[in-house]
Motif scaffolding. Structure first.
Motif, PDB file in Angstrom:
ATOM      1  N   ILE A  51      46.331  17.994  33.440  1.00 56.62           N
ATOM      2  CA  ILE A  51      46.987  18.361  34.705  1.00 56.62           C
ATOM      3  C   ILE A  51      46.172  17.807  35.874  1.00 56.62           C
ATOM      4  CG2 ILE A  51      47.679  20.288  36.209  1.00 56.62           C
ATOM      5  CD1 ILE A  51      49.380  20.046  33.613  1.00 56.62           C
ATOM      6  N   GLU A  52      46.867  17.201  36.830  1.00 60.77           N
ATOM      7  CA  GLU A  52      46.201  16.601  37.994  1.00 60.77           C
ATOM      8  C   GLU A  52      46.579  17.269  39.310  1.00 60.77           C
ATOM      9  OE1 GLU A  52      47.473  12.575  37.601  1.00 60.77           O
ATOM     10  OE2 GLU A  52      46.105  12.178  35.929  1.00 60.77           O
ATOM     11  N   GLN A  53      47.767  17.892  39.344  1.00 59.62           N
ATOM     12  CA  GLN A  53      48.231  18.502  40.600  1.00 59.62           C
ATOM     13  C   GLN A  53      48.537  19.985  40.383  1.00 59.62           C
ATOM     14  OE1 GLN A  53      51.474  16.163  42.371  1.00 59.62           O
ATOM     15  NE2 GLN A  53      50.885  14.585  40.920  1.00 59.62           N
ATOM     16  N   PHE A  54      48.021  20.799  41.276  1.00 53.72           N
ATOM     17  CA  PHE A  54      48.155  22.246  41.145  1.00 53.72           C
ATOM     18  C   PHE A  54      48.883  22.829  42.345  1.00 53.72           C
ATOM     19  CE2 PHE A  54      44.574  21.070  38.592  1.00 53.72           C
ATOM     20  CZ  PHE A  54      44.647  21.905  37.494  1.00 53.72           C
ATOM     21  N   CYS A  55      49.685  23.849  42.082  1.00 52.95           N
ATOM     22  CA  CYS A  55      50.281  24.618  43.172  1.00 52.95           C
ATOM     23  C   CYS A  55      49.979  26.093  42.927  1.00 52.95           C
ATOM     24  CB  CYS A  55      51.795  24.396  43.231  1.00 52.95           C
ATOM     25  SG  CYS A  55      52.561  25.309  44.585  1.00 52.95           S
ATOM     26  N   MET A  56      49.222  26.692  43.852  1.00 58.87           N
ATOM     27  CA  MET A  56      48.955  28.131  43.754  1.00 58.87           C
ATOM     28  C   MET A  56      50.005  28.865  44.573  1.00 58.87           C
ATOM     29  SD  MET A  56      45.012  29.223  43.879  1.00 58.87           S
ATOM     30  CE  MET A  56      44.107  27.955  44.710  1.00 58.87           C
ATOM     31  N   VAL A  57      50.687  29.811  43.950  1.00 59.14           N
ATOM     32  CA  VAL A  57      51.654  30.637  44.681  1.00 59.14           C
ATOM     33  C   VAL A  57      50.907  31.891  45.113  1.00 59.14           C
ATOM     34  CG1 VAL A  57      53.888  31.799  44.610  1.00 59.14           C
ATOM     35  CG2 VAL A  57      53.505  29.735  43.218  1.00 59.14           C
ATOM     36  N   THR A  58      50.628  31.974  46.410  1.00 60.83           N
ATOM     37  CA  THR A  58      49.738  33.034  46.900  1.00 60.83           C
ATOM     38  C   THR A  58      50.488  34.046  47.752  1.00 60.83           C
ATOM     39  OG1 THR A  58      49.175  31.947  48.978  1.00 60.83           O
ATOM     40  CG2 THR A  58      47.877  31.317  47.062  1.00 60.83           C
ATOM     41  N   GLY A  59      49.755  35.032  48.205  1.00 60.35           N
ATOM     42  CA  GLY A  59      50.302  36.035  49.123  1.00 60.35           C
ATOM     43  C   GLY A  59      49.211  36.421  50.098  1.00 60.35           C
ATOM     44  N   ARG A  60      49.411  37.510  50.816  1.00 56.10           N
ATOM     45  CA  ARG A  60      48.401  37.948  51.777  1.00 56.10           C
ATOM     46  C   ARG A  60      47.104  38.330  51.054  1.00 56.10           C
ATOM     47  NH1 ARG A  60      49.848  38.947  56.707  1.00 56.10           N
ATOM     48  NH2 ARG A  60      48.297  40.532  57.098  1.00 56.10           N
ATOM     49  N   GLY A  61      45.990  38.046  51.705  1.00 58.36           N
ATOM     50  CA  GLY A  61      44.690  38.452  51.148  1.00 58.36           C
ATOM     51  C   GLY A  61      44.208  37.580  50.013  1.00 58.36           C
ATOM     52  N   LYS A  62      44.745  36.380  49.881  1.00 54.60           N
ATOM     53  CA  LYS A  62      44.386  35.531  48.745  1.00 54.60           C
ATOM     54  C   LYS A  62      43.565  34.304  49.152  1.00 54.60           C
ATOM     55  CE  LYS A  62      46.826  37.839  45.587  1.00 54.60           C
ATOM     56  NZ  LYS A  62      46.411  38.260  44.251  1.00 54.60           N
ATOM     57  N   THR A  63      43.050  34.299  50.388  1.00 55.86           N
ATOM     58  CA  THR A  63      42.381  33.071  50.857  1.00 55.86           C
ATOM     59  C   THR A  63      41.104  32.758  50.074  1.00 55.86           C
ATOM     60  OG1 THR A  63      41.551  34.450  52.631  1.00 55.86           O
ATOM     61  CG2 THR A  63      43.242  32.878  53.239  1.00 55.86           C
ATOM     62  N   ALA A  64      40.470  33.789  49.471  1.00 56.30           N
ATOM     63  CA  ALA A  64      39.254  33.532  48.682  1.00 56.30           C
ATOM     64  C   ALA A  64      39.547  32.541  47.555  1.00 56.30           C
ATOM     65  CB  ALA A  64      38.707  34.835  48.112  1.00 56.30           C
ATOM     66  N   LEU A  65      40.796  32.577  47.050  1.00 56.63           N
ATOM     67  CA  LEU A  65      41.172  31.669  45.957  1.00 56.63           C
ATOM     68  C   LEU A  65      41.197  30.220  46.440  1.00 56.63           C
ATOM     69  CD1 LEU A  65      44.051  33.821  44.496  1.00 56.63           C
ATOM     70  CD2 LEU A  65      41.978  33.168  43.279  1.00 56.63           C
ATOM     71  N   ILE A  66      41.642  30.040  47.660  1.00 54.73           N
ATOM     72  CA  ILE A  66      41.723  28.688  48.216  1.00 54.73           C
ATOM     73  C   ILE A  66      40.309  28.201  48.553  1.00 54.73           C
ATOM     74  CG2 ILE A  66      42.756  27.286  50.069  1.00 54.73           C
ATOM     75  CD1 ILE A  66      44.912  29.641  50.175  1.00 54.73           C
ATOM     76  N   ASP A  67      39.519  29.081  49.167  1.00 56.69           N
ATOM     77  CA  ASP A  67      38.130  28.724  49.502  1.00 56.69           C
ATOM     78  C   ASP A  67      37.327  28.384  48.254  1.00 56.69           C
ATOM     79  OD1 ASP A  67      38.603  29.114  52.148  1.00 56.69           O
ATOM     80  OD2 ASP A  67      37.789  31.148  52.217  1.00 56.69           O
ATOM     81  N   HIS A  68      37.629  29.061  47.145  1.00 58.75           N
ATOM     82  CA  HIS A  68      36.860  28.833  45.920  1.00 58.75           C
ATOM     83  C   HIS A  68      36.915  27.370  45.476  1.00 58.75           C
ATOM     84  CE1 HIS A  68      34.941  29.663  42.112  1.00 58.75           C
ATOM     85  NE2 HIS A  68      35.912  28.987  41.517  1.00 58.75           N
ATOM     86  N   PHE A  69      38.028  26.704  45.779  1.00 61.27           N
ATOM     87  CA  PHE A  69      38.165  25.307  45.335  1.00 61.27           C
ATOM     88  C   PHE A  69      37.823  24.300  46.437  1.00 61.27           C
ATOM     89  CE2 PHE A  69      40.676  27.677  42.259  1.00 61.27           C
ATOM     90  CZ  PHE A  69      40.113  27.197  41.090  1.00 61.27           C
ATOM     91  N   ASP A  70      37.304  24.804  47.557  1.00 60.69           N
ATOM     92  CA  ASP A  70      36.867  23.906  48.623  1.00 60.69           C
ATOM     93  C   ASP A  70      35.388  23.564  48.413  1.00 60.69           C
ATOM     94  OD1 ASP A  70      36.954  22.425  50.880  1.00 60.69           O
ATOM     95  OD2 ASP A  70      37.349  24.091  52.264  1.00 60.69           O
ATOM     96  N   ILE A  71      34.899  22.563  49.143  1.00 59.02           N
ATOM     97  CA  ILE A  71      33.477  22.254  49.077  1.00 59.02           C
ATOM     98  C   ILE A  71      32.735  23.187  50.030  1.00 59.02           C
ATOM     99  CG2 ILE A  71      31.727  20.504  49.633  1.00 59.02           C
ATOM    100  CD1 ILE A  71      33.725  18.412  48.618  1.00 59.02           C
ATOM    101  N   ALA A  72      31.672  23.843  49.533  1.00 56.80           N
ATOM    102  CA  ALA A  72      30.880  24.763  50.363  1.00 56.80           C
ATOM    103  C   ALA A  72      29.693  23.977  50.920  1.00 56.80           C
ATOM    104  CB  ALA A  72      30.428  25.956  49.526  1.00 56.80           C
ATOM    105  N   PHE A  73      29.913  23.310  52.057  1.00 54.45           N
ATOM    106  CA  PHE A  73      28.891  22.391  52.609  1.00 54.45           C
ATOM    107  C   PHE A  73      27.551  23.080  52.859  1.00 54.45           C
ATOM    108  CE2 PHE A  73      32.707  19.962  53.765  1.00 54.45           C
ATOM    109  CZ  PHE A  73      32.335  18.742  53.237  1.00 54.45           C
TER     110      PHE A  73
END
Ligand code: UTP
Length: 291
Positions: A51-73
């Motif tokens: 799998i190369e492309q992902f779609c997360m179906v989120t709701g309120r209070g779920k931003t930690a999931l998105i941040d988890h896959f970001d680069i933590a500079f």
């Protein structure tokens, strides 16, 4: 030649009420099993299956999931400054290619089927995988890869299935099965949460699916099913007879981490399977249980 499988949908918009208060300010899918959040297990398993492309179906209070896959500079800079090479290498090995994760909001949690339908623009005309992050599978070959191998051969829809105690059929999507070939069974019917006396078998679908995009047409009818929710099982049932549909009795053990007992069992099983932790955990359990 089947169409290649490159997309996955990760529904993570549920409320996680069974894990309150832990899930009051944190998504259920960020709960760790040993040292990795549930969502990361799902993404790693999907990437192993191509799998190369992902779609997360989120709701309120779920931003930690998105941040988890970001680069933590800042974190990476601090680790580099302090020569924490192993920690830095671990973070970098898990970095996602830019643009590989999209998100859509479900807004109101109307059921798993509704969550999947929210990803319809992302799916377009392509086959796709669904991974429910609260189902974890401990296996030699990752579960989705086992399904993808069947999909390569048969095309159509493929779901992972496992036997459940007959008295528990009212918790799951249950198969009516046709011809079997090794670990693969033809699916002739699907029922969501049937009472044990009405269940067509004791084979239940777990949270790993490969589906054709046509399921979106059926989902768009927004018919309510068990629990007054838009059920994915009901939309899948409408595809039977129009395209191949198989269930795979996968190799491995499934843990339902959306449930407290399943979650605790997963902690123990995954820790025991780790070479760095297994011996110490085994020793602890032996002494603790016998004390
Ligand atoms: P669950 O049935 O486990 O529900 O959903 P839940 O809300 O996560 O947890 P509980 O029962 O309140 O403790 C199975 C999967 O479907 C997703 C969930 O995020 C989970 O991955 N889901 C469910 C949605 O994305 N939207 C929904 O409307 C319902």
């Amino acid at each position: 030649m089947v169409k290649p499988l490159r997309k996955a949908v990760l529904p993570v918009a549920g409320l996680g009420t069974r894990f309150l208060p832990a899930t009051k300010a944190m998504p259920k899918e960020m709960l760790p099993v040993v040292d990795k959040p549930l969502i990361q297990y799902a993404v790693d398993e999907a990437r192993a299956a191509g799998i190369e492309q992902f779609c997360m179906v989120t709701g309120r209070g779920k931003t930690a999931l998105i941040d988890h896959f970001d680069i933590a500079f800042e974190l990476e800079a601090t680790l580099a400054e302090r020569s924490k090479r192993d920690a830095l290498a671990l973070l970098r090995s898990e970095a996602m290619p830019p643009g590989s994760i999209s998100t859509v909001r479900q807004q109101v949690p109307l059921g798993l089927g509704h969550a999947i339908w929210c990803a319809r623009s992302f799916i377009g005309e392509d086959p796709f995988a669904i991974l429910l992050p609260d189902d974890l599978v401990l296996s030699d070959t990752p579960c989705l890869e086992q399904l993808a191998n069947v999909y390569q051969e048969t095309g159509g829809n493929v779901v992972a299935v496992t036997q459940v105690p007959p008295e528990h059929t009212n918790r799951y999507g249950i198969l009516k099965i046709g011809a079997a070939e090794g670990n693969r069974v033809a699916v002739e019917g699907l029922v969501e949460k049937p009472a044990p006396k009405d269940a067509p078998s004791d084979l239940s679908i777990i949270g790993r699916y490969i589906l054709l995009p046509e399921v979106m047409t059926y989902l768009s009818m927004m018919e309510r099913g068990a629990g007054n929710e838009v059920q994915l099982t009901d939309a899948m049932a409408k595809m039977i007879g129009h395209a191949p549909f198989h269930g795979l009795k996968f190799e491995g053990r499934r843990f339902d981490c959306g449930d407290k007992i399943g979650f605790l069992e997963a902690q123990i099983a995954f820790a025991l399977a780790r070479p760095d932790l297994g011996p110490a955990v085994r020793e602890f359990l032996k002494n603790y249980v016998n004390a």
